[in-house]
Every structure is written in structure tokens, then in C-alpha cells.
Design an enzyme around this catalytic site. Sequence first.
Site, PDB file in Angstrom:
ATOM      1  N   ASP A 420       0.835  -1.197   0.000  1.00  0.00           N
ATOM      2  CA  ASP A 420       0.000   0.000   0.000  1.00  0.00           C
ATOM      3  C   ASP A 420       0.878   1.259   0.000  1.00  0.00           C
ATOM      4  O   ASP A 420       2.061   1.213   0.331  1.00  0.00           O
ATOM      5  CB  ASP A 420      -0.891  -0.022   1.242  1.00  0.00           C
ATOM      6  CG  ASP A 420      -2.219   0.666   1.026  1.00  0.00           C
ATOM      7  OD1 ASP A 420      -2.398   1.318  -0.020  1.00  0.00           O
ATOM      8  OD2 ASP A 420      -3.092   0.544   1.914  1.00  0.00           O
ATOM      9  N   GLU A 423       3.230   6.941  -2.222  1.00  0.00           N
ATOM     10  CA  GLU A 423       3.079   8.163  -3.013  1.00  0.00           C
ATOM     11  C   GLU A 423       3.549   9.431  -2.302  1.00  0.00           C
ATOM     12  O   GLU A 423       3.456  10.518  -2.882  1.00  0.00           O
ATOM     13  CB  GLU A 423       1.599   8.374  -3.378  1.00  0.00           C
ATOM     14  CG  GLU A 423       0.914   7.179  -3.996  1.00  0.00           C
ATOM     15  CD  GLU A 423       0.232   6.296  -2.976  1.00  0.00           C
ATOM     16  OE1 GLU A 423      -0.186   5.183  -3.345  1.00  0.00           O
ATOM     17  OE2 GLU A 423       0.117   6.711  -1.800  1.00  0.00           O
ATOM     18  N   ASP A 485      -8.964   4.494  -3.703  1.00  0.00           N
ATOM     19  CA  ASP A 485      -9.914   4.077  -2.696  1.00  0.00           C
ATOM     20  C   ASP A 485     -11.246   4.756  -2.986  1.00  0.00           C
ATOM     21  O   ASP A 485     -11.471   5.879  -2.553  1.00  0.00           O
ATOM     22  CB  ASP A 485      -9.437   4.510  -1.307  1.00  0.00           C
ATOM     23  CG  ASP A 485      -8.171   3.832  -0.845  1.00  0.00           C
ATOM     24  OD1 ASP A 485      -8.030   2.615  -1.069  1.00  0.00           O
ATOM     25  OD2 ASP A 485      -7.314   4.499  -0.252  1.00  0.00           O
TER      26      ASP A 485
END
Length: 626
Positions: A420, A423, A485
Site C-alpha cells: 500500500d 506516493e 480508494d
Amino acid sequence: MVTHLVSAVDSYSLSDAAVELQCRLETPGAATTDDDRTVPVRIRFYAPDVFRFEMLSTPENPTACSPISYDIDAVRRPVSLSATESDGTLRVETTALSLRIGLEEWAFEVRADGDRLLRERRDDRTAKGERRTQPLRFVEEEVNRWPLRVTETGTAFGLGPDERVFGLGEKFTDLDKRGRVIESWVTQPNGTETEFAHKNVPLYLSTRGYGLLADTARKTTFDFGASSSGTIDLRVEGDALRFFFFTGDRLKELLRRYTALTGRPHRPERWTFGVWMSRLSYQSRDELESVAETLREREIPCDVLHVDPYWMDIETICDLAWDEDAFPDPEAMIESLADRGFKLSLWEYPYVRVDSPLFEEFADRGYLVEDGTGSPYVLSRLSVDDRGGIVDFTDPDAREWWAERHRELAESGVDVFKLDFGEYLPRDAVLSNGKTGAAMRNRYPRLYYETVQDALRAAGRERPTLWVRSGWIGDQVFPIHWGGDPDTTFEAMAANLRGGLSLGLSGYPFWATDIGGFRGEPTPELYVRWAQWGLLGTSHARFHGTTPREPWHFGEDAEAIVRDYAKERYRLLPYLYSYAERAARTGLPVMRPLVLEFEDDPAARAIDTQYLLGEELLIAPILRPG
């Protein structure tokens, strides 16, 4: 800001497969418009219809080379180059392309079979003669009240009246990017309703029969006719403008060419095409095993169970160590799940919380990205309310520490890792390799993924499975990508689908959605609608969200529908698997926008809520309530 335009060619030379030009400059608006500097422009052919264009505004820089690695041999074919000069124009020709370069007044265009595919625009002006867009250029800014430094390069090309452009990564708006400004920069979109994206690819495919890839790891911006309806403007941060140009009769051929150059993924393991069940988060062994038992009791097919952060002590993440108070005897648990036919997936992110004992250890060893003062770069809100540092995967020792933990977990029976985030590298961060976040932001996810993939291979996994969120050029080689998401709304569901289709037109063949949406609790209707296309219309199917996503939480009717669709997915597995094999060989996506199969139908270019799974199955999701 001072803009310098390439104005003419001072001299040129040719080799067997390249032409190098020394170009003069002009500086509009300056007291003296002519600049006595020259800059090199190099055009190198790798095949008769594939070339790389490069302009270096600071050619003295010894590191003036591409930051991306390519498989040039995969596209290389013999090139016979000829050149003729006439009436101030240099014609450079191969058996497939003709380049026309203005010598006395700079111009650049590419033709194939007599048709003009690409033309630099120098004539895009207002009625008052002012430039709307700038042709081949670089821009300098003043620093410390006098010296100038280069901040960006760019150029502008014509956009044909009926030309359509696709690609650019996982963009959640229209598939056709005409009329939009697209920023290619790995970032946190916080949903699926904007152009911001985790997965960005500075590539566009044109219905004119060519593809253009900005060869850079820096922030890149494309303006596809938004500022001026007949112009594509390209801006790249930094002092070098590079792009690959390649042709193809069809969009499919362009994708094949692009993925040959940048890499194709291996075919994921067979079990990955089954159903994945997840939520944020199962918090104990008892809860996880209860879900496993209930899935089998209710005859809901499932192959993978995923545990989000709570497999670790939430206060010490990401130390990659089991919280054995919540998950006692994890190896026995993994064995028990395997006996019932479940693979296990574990979450992680590339950060270490300040509350974790690992933070001090990593800081002392220099394993964390620094802030320019020699201290770890500490960020707040890395996930929700946690503070921590960023693991520096350019440091070989940090990389080895991270890899060793994954080797141990894989050897204990963990099957897959959800990688996950990735960024959040700040622009002014400093990494062990000496580069800043501005230069490394778009490449950081790749270092993260490579570390784990290599560790899994070292643990004996021939085709390592990763579940990853971010990406840049070539990162399709790390399957599987998911589109997180989305909110739990019909609008977000439709946008999420568009993102997946856009990503497929950017060279990423495997993709999954968060079935049910991520943030919030979906209504039973939304949950069912999402599950229908998420199960039958994606390469990979995972239920996931901030609240439970198991079907029995949404009522008997919803559970029965989802069970039927899940079973239907398993009947389709041979079909899915065959297209997965084709994807690995060709780079073509499993989920195919209609324009990819029906390119000659103008209507197909605008349809982004229906698509094909493979070539034979049309998927038409219900994307509104009622």
C-alpha cells in the site's frame, strides 16, 4: 521566468541510425531575442517506425541520461537512414517514416505513407499575434536574485480535428483525454473523482496511429486541447525533454509496442484469479478464522483472505512482525487456513511510525529518507493520524532489511503482500542515492515493489504475487494493481471503472476494484451492483472496505446474488486464465475498452461504462440506483 525557444539549426550530423542537431535559441521578450548558446537535439531510431527525441538544455551535465530502463532490443529492427536537404528543410527518412526538420527556421514533423502524424505547432497564436502555446523550449527561473536555472522543458504539437487520445494511467474521468489537462505525477487522489491518480503513465495513444511516451521520471503535464483546441502542449519538469515516438495501425499494436519497450508482467498464479475477501481490518486470529469458516459454511467461493494493518501491533507499524497477542501462533494459523483452501495476504506500507522502536533503529542506521539536514523526514497523517518516516529503498542495507523480513514471512507460508501507499515522497526529501523527492517520487514505488518481489523470488516463488497501488512507466511488470480508494457511491463506482479501463489503455493488463467501495458502508443495492461487475468483469476480484464486506452482512438476497456471481466467476476461470496468458505475452489488458476492439466505430471512442472481458464477453454494469 525566461523562456528560450529553439529557433534554427546551426549544424547537424548523421550516423547510421541517428541525427544530431545543434540548435540556436531565441528568447522572446528579452532585450536581445537571440541567445548565443546552442542546445543539442538528438533523434535516434531503434526501428524504422520507432525513434527517441531528446533535447538537453544543460548538455554539460554529466548525468544527462534517461532515468528509465527500457528493453530496446524488444523493439529494435534494422534501420536504413537517408537524409536530403532542400529549401531549408532536412528530410530524414526510413522505410516507414519521414521526418522534416526546419533548418533556417526550426520546424519538426513526422509523416508516414504521406500522412502527417505529428507536427510541432509554431503557428498557434491569438488574433493579436500572441502565442497561445510555446513550441520546443526550455524555461529558466531566477534564483537568489540573479542566476537562472532551468525548471522545465516542453513542446507543442498539433491536435487534429477528429483526433482522439487515450492512456495516461488510471485516470477517473473520460477515456478520451481530448479537452483535458492531465498531470502525470504519482500522488494520493483521495478518491476517484478527479484527474489525480496513484498510477500515472506519461503516455498517450493517438487515433492517428502513433504513440508518444515522455521518457522521464519527473512531473509531466499534458494539455490536450484544453488551452487551445488544436494543440497538445507537453511540459516536463527538469532540464531534459525526451520522448519515444512509435507507430501502429491499431491501438492494440501501439499497446504491444509500448509494453515490449517497457516490460510485460508475468502471468499471475492460478489461485489469484479466485475471490479475495478483505476489510479494514480483521483484527484477530479468531475473527479471521471465523470469516474463513463462515465462507465455507455458506458455500461462498474464496481463495484469498487478506489482513490489513492489524496483523502487526498498530503502534509499531511497519515493523513487519506479527502481533502474536492478536494472532497467536501465526504459522499454525497459516497452515490451518491452507488446509481449508485459503491463501494469506498481508498489508504493509513503506513507512515506520515514530512510536515504533524500529524508527530509532532505522534513523541511526540511515535507513530513512532525510529532510536535507541529515535528519529523517517525519510526516504526519501518513495514513490516518500516524506520524513516521519513509523507508529509503535506494539504501542497499535498508532494502536488504526489508527483503529479509519478507523472505522470512514467505517461508512461513504468507502467499502475497499488499504493498500500500508509496506516493508521499516530498519534493525536497533527500535519498541515499543523492537524489531528491522531485526526481524520485515517480520511481519510488518501483523500488518498493522490486524489493519485495526479489525477496519472494529468493524464497522460491517463481511468479511472485504483489497487490500494489501506485505506478509509473513500466510498473505493469508488478501484478496485480488495484484501484483504491473509491467512496461507497454509484458515482465513485463508475469513476473507478473508468480508471481501470484507462489503465488498461496505458499498458497495465491486470486490475481489480474494491468491491463495495472503500470508504463508508455501501447499501445492499450498491454492494450487489459492484459485486456483479467486480466478479464477472475484472481480471481479479477482491471485496474490501472500511466496514465488513462479506456478503452475509447485506441480507439474504444480496448474499444469494453474490454467491451465484462468485460461482459464475469460477466457471469462467479457464477463460480468464487464457486471457491472462495472452496479457503476459502481448501486454493487452484483460478488461478491454470498446475502442480497443471497435476502433473504427466512432461511438466506441466515447463509451467508458461498458467494456469487454477478453474479446468475447460484453460487460455492461448497472451504475445507477433503481
